[in-house]
Design an enzyme around this catalytic site. Structure first.
Site, PDB file in Angstrom:
ATOM      1  N   ASP A 253      19.939  32.389  54.993  1.00 44.50           N
ATOM      2  CA  ASP A 253      20.558  31.121  55.408  1.00 44.50           C
ATOM      3  C   ASP A 253      22.004  31.012  54.936  1.00 44.50           C
ATOM      4  O   ASP A 253      22.893  30.600  55.696  1.00 44.50           O
ATOM      5  CB  ASP A 253      19.744  29.936  54.872  1.00 44.50           C
TER       6      ASP A 253
ATOM      7  N   ASN B  53      17.797  31.402  61.998  1.00 50.56           N
ATOM      8  CA  ASN B  53      16.862  30.277  61.963  1.00 50.56           C
ATOM      9  C   ASN B  53      17.230  29.335  60.826  1.00 50.56           C
ATOM     10  O   ASN B  53      16.375  28.713  60.209  1.00 50.56           O
ATOM     11  CB  ASN B  53      15.424  30.778  61.792  1.00 50.56           C
TER      12      ASN B  53
ATOM     13  N   ASP C  24       8.826  20.015  51.587  1.00 49.13           N
ATOM     14  CA  ASP C  24       8.721  21.470  51.460  1.00 49.13           C
ATOM     15  C   ASP C  24       7.741  21.863  50.357  1.00 49.13           C
ATOM     16  O   ASP C  24       6.872  22.717  50.548  1.00 49.13           O
ATOM     17  CB  ASP C  24      10.095  22.090  51.197  1.00 49.13           C
TER      18      ASP C  24
ATOM     19  N   GLU D 137      10.361  26.052  60.320  1.00 48.46           N
ATOM     20  CA  GLU D 137      10.441  27.447  60.772  1.00 48.46           C
ATOM     21  C   GLU D 137       9.269  27.829  61.667  1.00 48.46           C
ATOM     22  O   GLU D 137       9.384  28.704  62.523  1.00 48.46           O
ATOM     23  CB  GLU D 137      10.528  28.374  59.569  1.00 48.46           C
TER      24      GLU D 137
ATOM     25  N   HIS E 246       9.292  31.813  55.477  1.00 45.43           N
ATOM     26  CA  HIS E 246       9.368  32.183  54.067  1.00 45.43           C
ATOM     27  C   HIS E 246       8.410  31.396  53.196  1.00 45.43           C
ATOM     28  O   HIS E 246       7.798  31.937  52.273  1.00 45.43           O
ATOM     29  CB  HIS E 246      10.812  32.016  53.570  1.00 45.43           C
ATOM     30  N   ARG E 247       8.266  30.103  53.467  1.00 40.97           N
ATOM     31  CA  ARG E 247       7.421  29.273  52.596  1.00 40.97           C
ATOM     32  C   ARG E 247       5.935  29.571  52.797  1.00 40.97           C
ATOM     33  O   ARG E 247       5.148  29.450  51.843  1.00 40.97           O
ATOM     34  CB  ARG E 247       7.743  27.797  52.797  1.00 40.97           C
TER      35      ARG E 247
ATOM     36  N   LYS F 261      14.809  34.684  53.590  1.00 44.39           N
ATOM     37  CA  LYS F 261      15.484  33.460  54.022  1.00 44.39           C
ATOM     38  C   LYS F 261      15.994  32.652  52.838  1.00 44.39           C
ATOM     39  O   LYS F 261      17.069  32.052  52.896  1.00 44.39           O
ATOM     40  CB  LYS F 261      14.539  32.610  54.884  1.00 44.39           C
TER      41      LYS F 261
END
Length: 431
Positions: free
Chosen positions: A49, A92, A315, A343, A391-392, A417
């Site tokens: 990012d 993204n 998040d 995402e 990623h998460r 990311k």
């Protein structure tokens, strides 16, 4: 497909220094670019990012210099970008795409903004509508309401705009960061409930660091003065990422601990630092200082289920969904509609993967309800976890291995990311 096999683990203990916050990093980079003067940015997150943001700023005529070890020198342009025609690819990276859309819409140039296929599925119509009320000329190059975008020079318009608050806080963030470029007093009114308020708190705090004080009427109205200008603070340090901290704190709560996270603590401007409070509600033992947080398992060794409105930690709430696998009872996480426009559709994805592990999962428009498998059966061993280029999802679900079961993580490289070294760091605290 590339994959990573995580061995069965039973204990987590150690100290982790987390990388810089993605949210703060990309805000600081854009503000430093728009400011008068040179800013020394330290502890900047190194991730996909931030690389997209740095590449875009370079293309737009900003002086960008890598000084090494997370230190970047940004020579601000003192207003609108000097390059008036460019095509930008932003992957993204929502934290780059949304604010840059707003800043470029007010930079009197001709720009095309594109991303990966998933970015073109993430809504941006509410931000575009708000910018159009301020005279922006923005065309959709694909589906209406979604990237890619073609931005042309703005035309004169009024001093007031409205934006919906219940889809993504990044829309309001983008507007607020761009408004000083108008050189006119401007008010933004939020329509409906504003989600993820702590992220707007980060935005306001960063604007103040660069000399712009936004007048605020609760969470419904924000005003920027005509003489607002960004001025470099000279040097700024990026806090550690509170969302990334959640995985290691949960590891301590699930795997005994103690696990200490350094780089973010009680004085953080990030809302996700309150993830620690949610773990405490689940029975975890939490300690906190000015630049650290520590988590241990409950005194009786077993987490308990909770019902929680997660609007303030959207998040980090993903980590709670995985922690629910290790809790007694059924955990309900609500007010998480924003998960569906991230995402990936994170509610659907999380429900799918937790079911692979033997959990009973109910999902709704804005909630997820997780009941772990009974202790007699335990988590399903050798589950193959899909990560949806998110990623998460990859980082959260690595915690499953602490249930004493091996697990395969597909596409582990998606963590680049925000946290390229995640699995190496995670491996250093589990056994």
């Amino acid at each position: 497909m590339d994959f990573l096999d995580l061995p069965a683990c039973h204990h987590a203990e150690g100290t982790v220094r987390i990388p810089g916050s993605k949210s703060i990093s990309n805000r600081v980079l854009l503000l430093a670019a728009l400011a008068d003067g040179t800013t020394e940015v330290r502890d900047l997150l190194d991730s996909d990012d931030t690389r997209h943001m740095l590449a875009a700023l370079t293309t737009l005529g900003v002086g960008v210099e890598d000084r090494g070890a997370g230190h970047w020198r940004i020579r601000g342009v003192g207003g609108a970008f000097p390059v008036k025609r460019a095509e930008l690819f932003l992957g993204n990276a929502g934290t780059a795409f949304r604010p840059l859309t707003a800043a470029l819409a007010l930079s009197d140039g001709d720009y095309v903004l594109k991303g990966v296929a998933r970015m073109h599925e993430r809504p941006i119509g509410d931000l575009v509508d708000a910018l159009r009320q301020l005279g922006a000329q923005i065309d959709y190059l694909g589906n209406p309401g979604f990237p890619p975008l073609h931005i042309r020079p703005a035309v004169p318009a009024g001093d007031r705009t409205q934006v919906r608050g219940n889809v993504s806080s990044q829309f309001l963030t983008g507007l607020l960061m761009a408004l000083p470029l108008r050189r006119a007093a401007t008010t933004v009114e939020v329509v409906g409930e504003l989600i993820s308020k702590p992220y707007i708190g980060i935005t306001l705090a960063m604007l103040r660091r660069f000399g712009v004080d936004v007048q605020q009427d609760g969470w419904a109205r924000f005003s920027v003065a005509a003489d607002a200008r960004y001025v470099s603070p000279g040097e700024i340090w990026v806090e550690g990422d509170a969302s990334s901290a959640s995985y290691f704190l949960a590891a301590g709560a699930i795997g005994g601990g103690p696990v200490r996270v350094e780089g973010v603590g009680a004085d953080s401007v990030q809302g996700d630092v309150r993830f620690a409070d949610a773990l405490a509600l689940m029975g975890a033992q939490i300690a906190m200082g000015p630049n650290w947080i520590e988590a241990r398992a409950p005194a009786n060794g077993r987490l308990r289920a909770i019902e929680l409105d997660c609007n303030h930690i959207p998040d980090a709430a993903m980590t709670l969904a995985v922690a629910a696998l290790f809790a007694e009872g059924t955990t309900t996480l609500s007010n998480i509609a924003s998960w569906r426009v991230k995402e990936t559709d994170r509610i659907a994805a999380m429900a799918t993967e937790l079911r692979k592990l033997g959990a009973t999962v109910e999902e709704g428009v804005d909630f997820i309800r997780v009941t772990p498998p009974p202790p007699s059966s335990g988590l399903t061993p050798h589950a193959v976890i899909d990560t949806y280029d998110d990623h998460r999802m990859a980082m959260c679900l690595s915690l499953v291995s602490l249930g004493g079961v091996p697990v395969r993580i597909n596409d582990p490289g998606c963590v680049a990311k925000t946290f390229p070294e995640y699995f190496k760091v995670f491996g250093s605290i589990v056994q």
